[in-house]
Design a protein around this motif. Structure first.
Motif, PDB file in Angstrom:
ATOM      1  N   GLY A  73       7.589 -26.327  14.182  1.00  0.00           N
ATOM      2  CA  GLY A  73       6.502 -26.215  13.208  1.00  0.00           C
ATOM      3  C   GLY A  73       5.564 -27.401  13.258  1.00  0.00           C
ATOM      4  N   SER A  74       4.678 -27.479  12.245  1.00  0.00           N
ATOM      5  CA  SER A  74       3.689 -28.564  12.201  1.00  0.00           C
ATOM      6  C   SER A  74       3.613 -29.145  10.798  1.00  0.00           C
ATOM      7  CB  SER A  74       2.278 -28.067  12.507  1.00  0.00           C
ATOM      8  OG  SER A  74       2.280 -27.151  13.527  1.00  0.00           O
ATOM      9  N   ILE A  75       3.146 -30.365  10.736  1.00  0.00           N
ATOM     10  CA  ILE A  75       2.780 -30.980   9.459  1.00  0.00           C
ATOM     11  C   ILE A  75       1.270 -31.171   9.503  1.00  0.00           C
ATOM     12  CG2 ILE A  75       2.984 -33.065   8.041  1.00  0.00           C
ATOM     13  CD1 ILE A  75       5.896 -33.258   9.140  1.00  0.00           C
ATOM     14  N   VAL A  76       0.586 -30.573   8.526  1.00  0.00           N
ATOM     15  CA  VAL A  76      -0.883 -30.600   8.529  1.00  0.00           C
ATOM     16  C   VAL A  76      -1.341 -31.526   7.397  1.00  0.00           C
ATOM     17  CG1 VAL A  76      -2.950 -29.170   8.574  1.00  0.00           C
ATOM     18  CG2 VAL A  76      -0.770 -28.183   9.234  1.00  0.00           C
ATOM     19  N   ARG A  77      -2.289 -32.420   7.719  1.00  0.00           N
ATOM     20  CA  ARG A  77      -2.753 -33.397   6.721  1.00  0.00           C
ATOM     21  C   ARG A  77      -4.254 -33.222   6.497  1.00  0.00           C
ATOM     22  NH1 ARG A  77      -1.628 -39.440   8.290  1.00  0.00           N
ATOM     23  NH2 ARG A  77       0.519 -38.689   8.351  1.00  0.00           N
ATOM     24  N   SER A  78      -4.655 -33.205   5.223  1.00  0.00           N
ATOM     25  CA  SER A  78      -6.071 -32.979   4.875  1.00  0.00           C
ATOM     26  C   SER A  78      -6.845 -34.306   4.882  1.00  0.00           C
ATOM     27  CB  SER A  78      -6.155 -32.365   3.477  1.00  0.00           C
ATOM     28  OG  SER A  78      -6.005 -33.376   2.504  1.00  0.00           O
ATOM     29  N   GLU A  83      -0.523 -33.181   2.389  1.00  0.00           N
ATOM     30  CA  GLU A  83       0.193 -32.644   3.559  1.00  0.00           C
ATOM     31  C   GLU A  83       0.921 -31.361   3.209  1.00  0.00           C
ATOM     32  OE1 GLU A  83       3.002 -35.354   5.303  1.00  0.00           O
ATOM     33  OE2 GLU A  83       1.423 -36.514   6.273  1.00  0.00           O
ATOM     34  N   PHE A  84       0.987 -30.431   4.136  1.00  0.00           N
ATOM     35  CA  PHE A  84       1.952 -29.334   3.997  1.00  0.00           C
ATOM     36  C   PHE A  84       2.586 -29.055   5.353  1.00  0.00           C
ATOM     37  CE2 PHE A  84      -1.947 -26.931   4.905  1.00  0.00           C
ATOM     38  CZ  PHE A  84      -1.513 -25.982   5.821  1.00  0.00           C
ATOM     39  N   THR A  85       3.748 -28.378   5.264  1.00  0.00           N
ATOM     40  CA  THR A  85       4.500 -28.113   6.496  1.00  0.00           C
ATOM     41  C   THR A  85       4.407 -26.636   6.845  1.00  0.00           C
ATOM     42  OG1 THR A  85       6.009 -29.880   5.934  1.00  0.00           O
ATOM     43  CG2 THR A  85       6.830 -28.277   7.501  1.00  0.00           C
ATOM     44  N   ILE A  86       4.176 -26.346   8.107  1.00  0.00           N
ATOM     45  CA  ILE A  86       4.259 -24.963   8.579  1.00  0.00           C
ATOM     46  C   ILE A  86       5.613 -24.833   9.281  1.00  0.00           C
ATOM     47  CG2 ILE A  86       3.250 -23.207  10.095  1.00  0.00           C
ATOM     48  CD1 ILE A  86       0.547 -24.590   9.809  1.00  0.00           C
ATOM     49  N   GLU A  87       6.461 -23.986   8.692  1.00  0.00           N
ATOM     50  CA  GLU A  87       7.782 -23.767   9.303  1.00  0.00           C
ATOM     51  C   GLU A  87       7.644 -22.645  10.330  1.00  0.00           C
ATOM     52  OE1 GLU A  87      10.402 -25.493   8.767  1.00  0.00           O
ATOM     53  OE2 GLU A  87      10.014 -26.491   6.857  1.00  0.00           O
ATOM     54  N   ALA A 185      10.630 -35.646  14.439  1.00  0.00           N
ATOM     55  CA  ALA A 185      10.540 -35.354  15.882  1.00  0.00           C
ATOM     56  C   ALA A 185      10.513 -33.864  16.187  1.00  0.00           C
ATOM     57  CB  ALA A 185      11.704 -36.003  16.607  1.00  0.00           C
ATOM     58  N   ASP A 186      10.630 -33.005  15.148  1.00  0.00           N
ATOM     59  CA  ASP A 186      10.653 -31.554  15.391  1.00  0.00           C
ATOM     60  C   ASP A 186       9.312 -30.891  15.109  1.00  0.00           C
ATOM     61  OD1 ASP A 186      13.329 -31.742  16.023  1.00  0.00           O
ATOM     62  OD2 ASP A 186      13.923 -31.567  13.918  1.00  0.00           O
ATOM     63  N   ARG A 187       8.336 -31.691  14.691  1.00  0.00           N
ATOM     64  CA  ARG A 187       7.053 -31.091  14.292  1.00  0.00           C
ATOM     65  C   ARG A 187       5.881 -31.845  14.864  1.00  0.00           C
ATOM     66  NH1 ARG A 187      10.412 -30.254  10.013  1.00  0.00           N
ATOM     67  NH2 ARG A 187      10.548 -28.056   9.487  1.00  0.00           N
ATOM     68  N   ALA A 188       4.827 -31.085  15.203  1.00  0.00           N
ATOM     69  CA  ALA A 188       3.564 -31.718  15.611  1.00  0.00           C
ATOM     70  C   ALA A 188       2.772 -32.014  14.337  1.00  0.00           C
ATOM     71  CB  ALA A 188       2.788 -30.757  16.489  1.00  0.00           C
ATOM     72  N   TYR A 189       2.116 -33.156  14.293  1.00  0.00           N
ATOM     73  CA  TYR A 189       1.273 -33.501  13.144  1.00  0.00           C
ATOM     74  C   TYR A 189      -0.180 -33.244  13.530  1.00  0.00           C
ATOM     75  CZ  TYR A 189       5.174 -36.370  11.317  1.00  0.00           C
ATOM     76  OH  TYR A 189       6.373 -36.828  10.846  1.00  0.00           O
ATOM     77  N   ILE A 348      -1.079 -20.201   1.665  1.00  0.00           N
ATOM     78  CA  ILE A 348      -0.666 -19.153   2.621  1.00  0.00           C
ATOM     79  C   ILE A 348       0.636 -19.542   3.310  1.00  0.00           C
ATOM     80  CG2 ILE A 348      -1.294 -17.978   4.782  1.00  0.00           C
ATOM     81  CD1 ILE A 348      -4.255 -18.262   3.901  1.00  0.00           C
ATOM     82  N   PHE A 349       0.739 -20.799   3.711  1.00  0.00           N
ATOM     83  CA  PHE A 349       1.899 -21.204   4.525  1.00  0.00           C
ATOM     84  C   PHE A 349       3.093 -21.676   3.702  1.00  0.00           C
ATOM     85  CE2 PHE A 349      -1.455 -21.711   7.795  1.00  0.00           C
ATOM     86  CZ  PHE A 349      -0.892 -20.884   8.757  1.00  0.00           C
TER      87      PHE A 349
END
Ligand SMILES: Cc1cc2nc3c(=O)[nH]c(=O)nc-3n(C[C@H](O)[C@H](O)[C@H](O)COP(=O)(O)OP(=O)(O)OC[C@H]3O[C@@H](n4cnc5c(N)ncnc54)[C@H](O)[C@@H]3O)c2cc1C
Length: 382
Positions: A73-78, A83-87, A185-189, A348-349
Motif C-alpha cells: 500500500g501507500s501513505i499519502v500526505r497532503s 496523512e492517510f494510508t491506502i491498504e 518499509a511496506d509502503r510507498a510514501y 474513499i480509501f
C-alpha cells in the motif's frame, strides 16, 4: 573499419524496453542485436524503482531475486501534512534494478539475441547503424530498428520524429538513495504540495526499513526552484540523520508524440514518451511497449501482417491520453483545492482494503464530492 554484419532487428538501448524488445523479437525467430552504450546494464540508473503488479500482468513474471521490497500500500500526505494510508495488499514492488535490468538483458540473450555492451549507436544511414565499439566505428545492417534509448533518445531524431521536450513536457527530478532512516518499509510514501514539488509530487520508496529512494519531480512551468534545492530542504527536515548513498538528477518525459513508428522502425519506452504523465512511472510501459514492438518487428521481417500501432494504442496510449487530461487539471490545482481533494480521497480509501484502483472511477468520485472542481474538472476531463 571492420566488415559489416547483418541483423534482422537492431535494438538501441538495453533498459527494460530494449531488453524486452530484443527478447520478444528473438523468441519469434529473427536475428537480433541489442546495443548498450554502458559497460554494465542498469548502471547508471535514474529511477525510484517502483513497479505495480497489475501494470505488467501478462507481460512478465517478476522473480523474487529482482525485488528489493514488496509493497502492501501507500501513505499519502497532503500539502498541510495530513496523512492517510491506502491498504493495497501485494500492490507491487520496489525493484532492485541493478539486478532486474541485467536479468532482462540476459533473458534476451538466452532467447537468442546478441547483446553488446560498451557499444554506443552514433547514427544511421539508410539501413546501416554506426556504432562506437572498442575505439572503432562498426556498421551493422538492419531490416527493422527499435529505438529504446531512453529519455535522451537520438534514434527518434534520426527517424525524423520530434522527441524534443519543452518545459511543459517534462518533470525534472532529484532523488537520493538514503540510508540511516526509519520508515514503514511496506509502503510507498506519496507527498503533495507546492513546498515539496510544485506541479509534481515527492516520494519515498523503501528499499529496507532503514533505506529508501527519496526524491521529487516538479514541473518547470510551475516554479523556478531547482529540484535539488527542494529535496535538500525536505531531507534536512524529515531525515536529519540520513546518509546520502547515491544521487540522481534526471527528467521524466510528459509529451504525447504524434507518431512513434514507421514501416521499418519504432520507438519504445521513454524514447517513445510512453512514461505515465501523472505518476512518472515508465518501467511497465517500457516492458509492454518493448514486448509488443519485438513481436511485431519479427512479423514485419517475416512479411506477416503486423498490428503495432493498434496494440500500443490499446495497451498503452488509451490510458496515457486519459492521464494527460487528468494531469492538465492537476497542474491547475493550488494547495487549497488539493487539500479538498485529499479529504475526499481520504474518505474513499479510509478503512477499505483496495484490490484495484480505477483512476476514471476515482476521479469521477472526487469531482462529485468537490464542488470547487466540478465545473473545471468535468469540462477538462470529459
Ligand atoms: C528520478 C526518477 C524516478 C523514477 N522512478 C520510477 C519508478 O519508481 N517507477 C517507474 O516505473 N518508473 C520510474 N521512472 C521512469 C523509469 O526510470 C523509466 O521510465 C524507465 O527506465 C524507461 O525504460 P527504458 O528502457 O525506456 O529506458 P532506460 O531505462 O533509460 O534505458 C535506456 C538505455 O539505452 C541506453 N542508451 C542510450 N543511448 C544509447 C546509444 N546511443 N547507444 C546504446 N545505448 C544507448 C542507456 O544507456 C540505457 O541503458 C523514474 C525516472 C526518474 C528520472
Amino acid at each position: 573499419m571492420s566488415a559489416k554484419q547483418r541483423f534482422d532487428v537492431v535494438v538501441v538501448g538495453a533498459g527494460p524496453a530494449g531488453a524486452c524488445a530484443a527478447a520478444a523479437a528473438a523468441e519469434n525467430g529473427v536475428s537480433v542485436l541489442l546495443l548498450e552504450e554502458h559497460a554494465e546494464v542498469g548502471v547508471p540508473l535514474a529511477c525510484a524503482e517502483g513497479l505495480s503488479r497489475s501494470t505488467i500482468q501478462g507481460y512478465l513474471e517478476v522473480q523474487p531475486g529482482w525485488v528489493a521490497r514488496s509493497l502492501s500500500g501507500s501513505i499519502v500526505r497532503s500539502p498541510r501534512g495530513r496523512e492517510f494510508t491506502i491498504e493495497y495488499p501485494n500492490v507491487g514492488w520496489v525493484m532492485d534494478r541493478k539486478v532486474f535490468d541485467p536479468a532482462l538483458a540476459e533473458r534476451a540473450q538466452q532467447r537468442g539475441a546478441v547483446v553488446k555492451l560498451s557499444c554506443r549507436a552514433t547514427g544511421i544511414e539508410d539501413n546501416e547503424i554506426s556504432v562506437e565499439e572498442n575505439g572503432k566505428t562498426v556498421r551493422y545492417q538492419w531490416k527493422y530498428l527499435i529505438g529504446a534509448d531512453g529519455v535522451a533518445t537520438h534514434v527518434g531524431s534520426w527517424m525524423d520524429i520530434d522527441t524534443r521536450l519543452g518545459p511543459a513536457q517534462i518533470e525534472i527530478c532529484a532523488q537520493y538513495l538514503l540510508s540511516n532512516i526509519m520508515i514503514d518499509a511496506d509502503r510507498a510514501y506519496l507527498i503533495f504540495g507546492r513546498k515539496y514539488a510544485p506541479g509534481g509530487y515527492a516520494w519515498i520508496f523503501p528499499k529496507s526499513a532503514t533505506s529508501a529512494n527519496v526524491g521529487l519531480g516538479l514541473s518547470p512551468v510551475k516554479t523556478k526552484e531547482k529540484p535539488k534545492t527542494l529535496l535538500d530542504h525536505w531531507v534536512m527536515e524529515e531525515f536529519p540523520a540520513a546518509k546520502i548513498e547515491e544521487r540522481v538528477f534526471s527528467g521524466v518525459p510528459a509529451k504525447r508524440l504524434k507518431r512513434f513508428s514507421g514501416s521499418n522502425f519504432c520507438l519504445v519506452g521513454d524514447a517513445a514518451r510512453f512514461t505515465d504523465p501523472l505518476s512518472g512511472a515508465g518501467i511497465a510501459n517500457a516492458i509492454k511497449s518493448g514486448t509488443i514492438a519485438g513481436r511485431n518487428a519479427a512479423r514485419v521481417i517475416r512479411g506477416q501482417k503486423h498490428d503495432l500501432e493498434n496494440e500500443i494504442k490499446k495497451e498503452i496510449l488509451d490510458e496515457l491520453d486519459w492521464h494527460y487530461r487528468v494531469r492538465n487539471v492537476y497542474l491547475r490545482l493550488d494547495d487549497e483545492k488539493f487539500e479538498d481533494i485529499f479529504r475526499v480521497a481520504e474518505k474513499i480509501f479510509h478503512g477499505s482494503i483496495i484490490t484495484d484502483i480505477n483512476t476514471r472511477r476515482l476521479v469521477k468520485q472526487i469531482l462529485l464530492y468537490s464542488p470547487h472542481l466540478l465545473k473545471v474538472g468535468f469540462r477538462l476531463l470529459f
